[in-house]
Design an enzyme around this catalytic site. Sequence first.
Site, PDB file in Angstrom:
ATOM      1  N   SER A 144      41.964  13.252  31.833  1.00 43.27           N
ATOM      2  CA  SER A 144      42.575  12.988  30.519  1.00 43.27           C
ATOM      3  C   SER A 144      43.545  11.830  30.693  1.00 43.27           C
ATOM      4  CB  SER A 144      43.353  14.237  30.081  1.00 43.27           C
ATOM      5  OG  SER A 144      44.214  13.953  28.984  1.00 43.27           O
ATOM      6  N   TYR A 197      49.054  21.368  31.394  1.00 45.44           N
ATOM      7  CA  TYR A 197      47.904  20.491  31.152  1.00 45.44           C
ATOM      8  C   TYR A 197      48.057  19.193  31.954  1.00 45.44           C
ATOM      9  CZ  TYR A 197      44.141  18.216  28.486  1.00 45.44           C
ATOM     10  OH  TYR A 197      42.979  17.573  28.118  1.00 45.44           O
TER      11      TYR A 197
HETATM   12  P1  NAD Z   1      36.099  22.253  24.001  1.00 50.43           P
HETATM   13  O1  NAD Z   1      37.121  23.300  23.665  1.00 50.43           O
HETATM   14  O2  NAD Z   1      35.180  21.772  22.924  1.00 50.43           O
HETATM   15  O3  NAD Z   1      35.211  22.732  25.240  1.00 50.43           O
HETATM   16  C1  NAD Z   1      35.779  23.393  26.346  1.00 50.43           C
HETATM   17  C2  NAD Z   1      34.668  24.041  27.164  1.00 50.43           C
HETATM   18  O4  NAD Z   1      35.262  24.716  28.295  1.00 50.43           O
HETATM   19  C3  NAD Z   1      33.881  25.104  26.375  1.00 50.43           C
HETATM   20  O5  NAD Z   1      32.512  25.040  26.717  1.00 50.43           O
HETATM   21  C4  NAD Z   1      34.483  26.404  26.882  1.00 50.43           C
HETATM   22  O6  NAD Z   1      33.596  27.527  26.790  1.00 50.43           O
HETATM   23  C5  NAD Z   1      34.749  26.040  28.347  1.00 50.43           C
HETATM   24  N1  NAD Z   1      35.682  26.973  28.969  1.00 50.43           N
HETATM   25  C6  NAD Z   1      36.926  27.312  28.567  1.00 50.43           C
HETATM   26  N2  NAD Z   1      37.419  28.284  29.367  1.00 50.43           N
HETATM   27  C7  NAD Z   1      36.469  28.553  30.285  1.00 50.43           C
HETATM   28  C8  NAD Z   1      36.362  29.467  31.365  1.00 50.43           C
HETATM   29  N3  NAD Z   1      37.363  30.315  31.668  1.00 50.43           N
HETATM   30  N4  NAD Z   1      35.224  29.488  32.096  1.00 50.43           N
HETATM   31  C9  NAD Z   1      34.194  28.674  31.789  1.00 50.43           C
HETATM   32  N5  NAD Z   1      34.228  27.774  30.776  1.00 50.43           N
HETATM   33  C10 NAD Z   1      35.356  27.726  30.032  1.00 50.43           C
HETATM   34  O7  NAD Z   1      36.963  21.054  24.592  1.00 50.43           O
HETATM   35  P2  NAD Z   1      36.632  19.507  24.898  1.00 50.43           P
HETATM   36  O8  NAD Z   1      37.551  18.692  24.078  1.00 50.43           O
HETATM   37  O9  NAD Z   1      35.182  19.221  24.863  1.00 50.43           O
HETATM   38  O10 NAD Z   1      37.199  19.417  26.392  1.00 50.43           O
HETATM   39  C11 NAD Z   1      36.399  19.134  27.515  1.00 50.43           C
HETATM   40  C12 NAD Z   1      37.262  18.490  28.582  1.00 50.43           C
HETATM   41  O11 NAD Z   1      37.747  17.235  28.105  1.00 50.43           O
HETATM   42  C13 NAD Z   1      38.506  19.316  28.970  1.00 50.43           C
HETATM   43  O12 NAD Z   1      38.702  19.271  30.358  1.00 50.43           O
HETATM   44  C14 NAD Z   1      39.622  18.587  28.252  1.00 50.43           C
HETATM   45  O13 NAD Z   1      40.873  18.766  28.890  1.00 50.43           O
HETATM   46  C15 NAD Z   1      39.135  17.156  28.343  1.00 50.43           C
HETATM   47  N6  NAD Z   1      39.758  16.259  27.363  1.00 50.43           N
HETATM   48  C16 NAD Z   1      39.566  16.442  26.021  1.00 50.43           C
HETATM   49  C17 NAD Z   1      40.179  15.561  25.141  1.00 50.43           C
HETATM   50  C18 NAD Z   1      40.029  15.698  23.638  1.00 50.43           C
HETATM   51  O14 NAD Z   1      40.710  14.954  22.904  1.00 50.43           O
HETATM   52  N7  NAD Z   1      39.159  16.537  23.132  1.00 50.43           N
HETATM   53  C19 NAD Z   1      40.996  14.522  25.623  1.00 50.43           C
HETATM   54  C20 NAD Z   1      41.157  14.384  26.995  1.00 50.43           C
HETATM   55  C21 NAD Z   1      40.529  15.249  27.865  1.00 50.43           C
END
Ligand code: NAD
Length: 273
Positions: A151, A164
């Site tokens: 991130s 985080y």
């Molecule tokens: P999301 O909530 O859409 O997806 C998260 C995924 O992680 C889901 O499939 C969920 O089931 C899985 N997950 C959560 N807890 C779990 C567990 N205990 N065991 C197994 N799986 C688990 O979120 P996203 O935005 O797609 O995030 C994906 C990655 O991208 C994350 O690491 C997040 O920190 C990173 N990220 C997201 C953003 C954003 O703006 N959306 C920005 C920077 C980084």
Amino acid sequence: MSESFLRGRTALVTGSTSGIGLAIAKALAAAGARVAINGLGTPEQIASAVREVEAADAGTGPAHVRHFGADLRDPDAIAAMMRDLAAWSDGGVDVLVNNAGIQHAVPLHEMPVSRWNDILAINLSSAFHTMRAALPAMAARGYGRVVNIASVHGLVASKDKAPYAASKFGLVGLSKVAALEYAAQGNRESGGITVNCICPGWVETPLIEPQIQARMRGGSREDGVRALLAEKQPSLRMTLPEEIAALAVFLCRREAHNITGTALPVDGGWTAQ
Ligand code: NAD
């Protein structure tokens, strides 16, 4: 190199029942890989994610997509998943995308200890456990790609995100160490072993919905999105999950053999400030 350049390769994408992970799983399937998806959800949500990845498949067939249900807070469950995967993939994954992540935004002194533990376990420790299991087989084959979804909060801090940011800074450090340890494995022809982080700013997924809602202040959801972008992301545009997926797929190509140990921002200028 054809668009199906990952044919014959196996990929694991953690947290791929939703958001960025699901988009990456689909893009890897479209590039020809056999894809192991992982993540939580109802049986319907999981079945729907499997169907979506199968539909993106580059003709390798439905047997090439499977859900592995490990809860990433549990190291034993991760070890069992990696053993099952080694059997399913004839020896281990070629592409490992550590994407699963959770968020909880409150001031440090209000952060429940249980949230700290879960965020560190899912966002950071799970990547250590999967990499530890997957990297030796990658080295033996001379080809391997680890793409860790960190991130901007692996590069800069924001208030209210203590666990985080700690987890994402940790993931960047862990990835650099692994990149160094495996840099000399393989060769140009085999593709080598690379370990990189992608560092997104705001990406339109369910993860950031509470932060959008918190900024609506009686207005529309669009107002919430605008306010969120105005705080940090100079492009004033959200990134789409498919755009992160396109970069992840590029990192898997053989031409990317010398891109390793990097933390690549996709943040509309956030970390240039
Ligand atoms: P999301 O909530 O859409 O997806 C998260 C995924 O992680 C889901 O499939 C969920 O089931 C899985 N997950 C959560 N807890 C779990 C567990 N205990 N065991 C197994 N799986 C688990 O979120 P996203 O935005 O797609 O995030 C994906 C990655 O991208 C994350 O690491 C997040 O920190 C990173 N990220 C997201 C953003 C954003 O703006 N959306 C920005 C920077 C980084």
